[in-house]
Write a protein that holds these residues in place. Structure first.
Motif, mmCIF file in Angstrom:
data_model
loop_
_atom_site.group_PDB
_atom_site.id
_atom_site.type_symbol
_atom_site.label_atom_id
_atom_site.label_comp_id
_atom_site.label_asym_id
_atom_site.label_seq_id
_atom_site.Cartn_x
_atom_site.Cartn_y
_atom_site.Cartn_z
ATOM 1 N N GLU A 10 35.681 26.835 49.527
ATOM 2 C CA GLU A 10 36.060 28.221 49.242
ATOM 3 C C GLU A 10 36.037 28.496 47.738
ATOM 4 O O GLU A 10 35.600 29.568 47.293
ATOM 5 C CB GLU A 10 37.471 28.494 49.788
ATOM 6 N N THR A 11 36.485 27.517 46.954
ATOM 7 C CA THR A 11 36.483 27.680 45.497
ATOM 8 C C THR A 11 35.068 27.833 44.971
ATOM 9 O O THR A 11 34.788 28.698 44.134
ATOM 10 C CB THR A 11 37.175 26.472 44.837
ATOM 11 N N ARG A 42 40.572 17.926 48.137
ATOM 12 C CA ARG A 42 41.270 18.518 47.001
ATOM 13 C C ARG A 42 41.415 20.012 47.235
ATOM 14 O O ARG A 42 40.549 20.666 47.835
ATOM 15 C CB ARG A 42 40.514 18.280 45.693
ATOM 16 N N LEU A 43 42.523 20.567 46.761
ATOM 17 C CA LEU A 43 42.803 21.994 46.886
ATOM 18 C C LEU A 43 42.958 22.598 45.498
ATOM 19 O O LEU A 43 43.290 21.901 44.536
ATOM 20 C CB LEU A 43 44.072 22.220 47.708
ATOM 21 N N TYR A 44 42.775 23.925 45.419
ATOM 22 C CA TYR A 44 42.784 24.620 44.129
ATOM 23 C C TYR A 44 43.625 25.883 44.260
ATOM 24 O O TYR A 44 43.555 26.588 45.280
ATOM 25 C CB TYR A 44 41.353 24.974 43.698
ATOM 26 N N LEU A 45 44.421 26.162 43.236
ATOM 27 C CA LEU A 45 45.322 27.298 43.277
ATOM 28 C C LEU A 45 44.520 28.588 43.204
ATOM 29 O O LEU A 45 43.706 28.780 42.290
ATOM 30 C CB LEU A 45 46.302 27.206 42.103
ATOM 31 N N ARG A 46 44.753 29.478 44.162
ATOM 32 C CA ARG A 46 43.960 30.706 44.263
ATOM 33 C C ARG A 46 44.008 31.535 42.975
ATOM 34 O O ARG A 46 42.982 32.029 42.512
ATOM 35 C CB ARG A 46 44.460 31.551 45.437
ATOM 36 N N GLN A 47 45.195 31.676 42.373
ATOM 37 C CA GLN A 47 45.290 32.528 41.194
ATOM 38 C C GLN A 47 44.484 31.965 40.033
ATOM 39 O O GLN A 47 43.894 32.713 39.248
ATOM 40 C CB GLN A 47 46.751 32.717 40.781
ATOM 41 N N LEU A 52 39.576 32.511 36.769
ATOM 42 C CA LEU A 52 38.339 31.968 36.213
ATOM 43 C C LEU A 52 37.142 32.797 36.662
ATOM 44 O O LEU A 52 36.214 33.048 35.872
ATOM 45 C CB LEU A 52 38.172 30.514 36.644
ATOM 46 N N ALA A 53 37.160 33.254 37.915
ATOM 47 C CA ALA A 53 36.067 34.104 38.400
ATOM 48 C C ALA A 53 35.999 35.409 37.615
ATOM 49 O O ALA A 53 34.904 35.903 37.289
ATOM 50 C CB ALA A 53 36.259 34.391 39.890
ATOM 51 N N ARG A 55 36.911 35.852 34.530
ATOM 52 C CA ARG A 55 36.377 35.555 33.208
ATOM 53 C C ARG A 55 34.859 35.413 33.252
ATOM 54 O O ARG A 55 34.152 35.832 32.338
ATOM 55 C CB ARG A 55 36.996 34.269 32.657
ATOM 56 N N LYS A 56 34.354 34.814 34.340
ATOM 57 C CA LYS A 56 32.909 34.658 34.469
ATOM 58 C C LYS A 56 32.222 36.012 34.611
ATOM 59 O O LYS A 56 31.105 36.206 34.159
ATOM 60 C CB LYS A 56 32.590 33.781 35.680
ATOM 61 N N ARG A 57 32.931 36.975 35.256
ATOM 62 C CA ARG A 57 32.342 38.299 35.443
ATOM 63 C C ARG A 57 32.371 39.146 34.180
ATOM 64 O O ARG A 57 31.594 40.086 34.029
ATOM 65 C CB ARG A 57 33.092 39.052 36.557
ATOM 66 N N VAL A 58 33.291 38.819 33.287
ATOM 67 C CA VAL A 58 33.458 39.652 32.101
ATOM 68 C C VAL A 58 32.189 39.735 31.277
ATOM 69 O O VAL A 58 31.840 40.794 30.737
ATOM 70 C CB VAL A 58 34.633 39.117 31.235
ATOM 71 N N GLY A 59 31.471 38.632 31.181
ATOM 72 C CA GLY A 59 30.236 38.654 30.395
ATOM 73 C C GLY A 59 30.514 38.512 28.918
ATOM 74 O O GLY A 59 31.632 38.246 28.482
ATOM 75 N N ARG A 60 29.490 38.701 28.113
ATOM 76 C CA ARG A 60 29.588 38.443 26.691
ATOM 77 C C ARG A 60 29.547 39.687 25.834
ATOM 78 O O ARG A 60 29.454 39.592 24.606
ATOM 79 C CB ARG A 60 28.468 37.488 26.271
ATOM 80 N N GLY A 61 29.557 40.862 26.405
ATOM 81 C CA GLY A 61 29.567 42.073 25.602
ATOM 82 C C GLY A 61 30.829 42.156 24.770
ATOM 83 O O GLY A 61 31.875 41.651 25.159
ATOM 84 N N ALA A 62 30.753 42.811 23.619
ATOM 85 C CA ALA A 62 31.906 42.861 22.702
ATOM 86 C C ALA A 62 33.102 43.524 23.359
ATOM 87 O O ALA A 62 34.217 43.023 23.293
ATOM 88 C CB ALA A 62 31.509 43.606 21.435
#
Length: 408
Positions: A10-11, A42-47, A52-53, A55-62
């Motif tokens: 799922e992660t 292994r499990l991962y905390l949803r929040q 992190l997802a 942050r990945k969507r934010v992109g690199r624009g100023a």
């Protein structure tokens, strides 16, 4: 709590990555993994995954990059005060860990952080009594430490004739007095002209030189940590031109939150609960597997361990060698690293110092607040010397204004 934990599959789906990349994220400290019910998965905390997802969507624009910069993201301003490296913070180029080992006091660190040069602001005359308008509040031990300091400091400013003087020497002398006043207020004592660590140690464990040395080292490594929440709050207020006393109050107010200064109390409670449990390891494992955090362990800026905590742990091991208290503490540290991979941070060690010395949780917060004031004042002095207002723009994400459809 089960819905708060995600499987590796799922992660990977949410992040759009392969399992190999997921393992790389964990090794780099971007995500934490927890054991599944079968102890193989292994499990991962949803929040954490969703953050992190995002942050990945934010992109690199100023403009988009700025949206993530306020949460340990991109740098938002330039400073010459402190640098965070894997081996700990550096104060204007000098290692905080090395300064603690070399016997530096909080006053030595303050002179370094404030860039005092050859002048010693702590050498000025010092009044050992509280003014009449703050005496009752300043010595009221029934008040919580931060609230007592926040109540008295604004009144102390009324007696400072040169509050808005821009001369560095004058500002450094005001800062030095304020550092001492804050420490005395935190422990409800009269102003003290000696080293801050002596004042605190004498209040908690009189005439114990080993304990005083431990407090000294704790203050040194706590003195500054770049743009932490309270330092940034103080800088924002300082950018308006407010006097030093007002900026310090903003730092204390930020520190009062449970996600900042309150972390020491949560770490203290975790230690107490683990020591009272039949098995500290089972207690830690139960918390971790159900998705609870482990206060006092792990640090986003030190994925391989907090060097400040490591330095204090060395001192604690030497001072309390062979004692039952240290043995139980070592059990908690070992169990937590085995279960979660996390190591103690500075909050844990401040709380541990209190446990090992039969003190309540409050002194842990006091050590943090007394030490960190040196850093707040450094940031304040730097910000006011720059003479710029901190005023970021907001990215509006609310309801759009109605568009008029009225005919002309």
């Amino acid at each position: 709590m089960a819905n708060d934990l995600l499987s590796a599959r799922e992660t990977c789906r949410i992040l759009g990555i392969s399992q190999a990349t997921l393992y790389a994220y964990v090794s780099r400290g971007l995500l934490e993994s927890r054991p599944g019910t079968d102890h193989r998965s292994r499990l991962y905390l949803r929040q954490d995954v969703e953050r992190l997802a995002q942050r990945k969507r934010v992109g690199r624009g100023a403009a988009r990059g700025a949206a993530q910069s306020l949460d340990r993201g991109l740098p938002v301003l330039e400073t010459r005060i402190s640098l965070i490296r894997p081996d700990g913070p550096y104060y204007r180029g000098r290692s905080a860990i090395a300064m603690a080992r070399d016997g530096a006091t909080l006053e030595d660190v303050a002179r370094q952080l404030w860039d005092c040069g050859g002048l010693d602001p702590f050498a000025t005359a010092f009044e050992p009594q509280w003014p009449a308008n703050v005496a009752a509040t300043a010595t009221d031990a029934a008040l919580p430490p931060l609230e007592r300091a926040m109540a008295a400091i604004p009144l102390l400013a009324l007696d400072v004739r040169h509050s808005f003087n821009s001369a560095p020497r004058v500002r450094h002398e005001i800062a030095a007095t304020l550092l001492r006043h804050n420490a005395a207020l935190l422990v409800a004592q009269p102003p003290f002209a000696g080293p801050v660590h002596r004042l605190l140690a004498q209040c908690w464990k009189p005439d114990d030189e080993g304990f005083a040395e431990l407090v000294r080292a704790a203050l040194v490594v706590c003195a500054d940590h770049e743009l932490n929440v309270s330092a940034f709050a103080a800088r924002v207020v300082a950018s308006t031109g407010a006097h030093l006393h007002a900026t310090v109050c903003s730092g204390l107010a930020a520190l009062s939150g449970p996600r900042h200064g309150g972390a020491t109390a949560r770490a203290y409670a975790l230690i107490a609960d683990a020591r009272d449990a039949d098995s500290a390891r089972d207690f830690i494992a139960m918390r971790w597997q159900r998705g609870d955090d482990l206060p006092g362990f792990g640090h986003a800026l030190y994925p391989h361990g907090d060097p400040r905590a490591a330095e204090l742990l060395i001192r604690v091991r030497s001072l309390h060698a062979g004692t039952p208290g240290l043995a139980s503490l070592e059990t908690i540290i070992t169990a937590t690293e085995e279960v979660s991979g996390q190591r103690p941070n500075i909050d844990f060690m401040l709380a541990a110092i209190c446990h090992l010395n039969a003190l309540p949780a409050t002194p842990a917060l006091v050590m943090f607040a007394a030490g960190r004031l040196a850093g707040w004042l450094a940031h304040v002095l730097e910000q006011q010397a720059q003479g710029r207002l901190i005023r970021p723009r907001a990215s509006y994400a609310g309801v759009a204004p109605e568009t008029s459809t009225r005919a002309d």
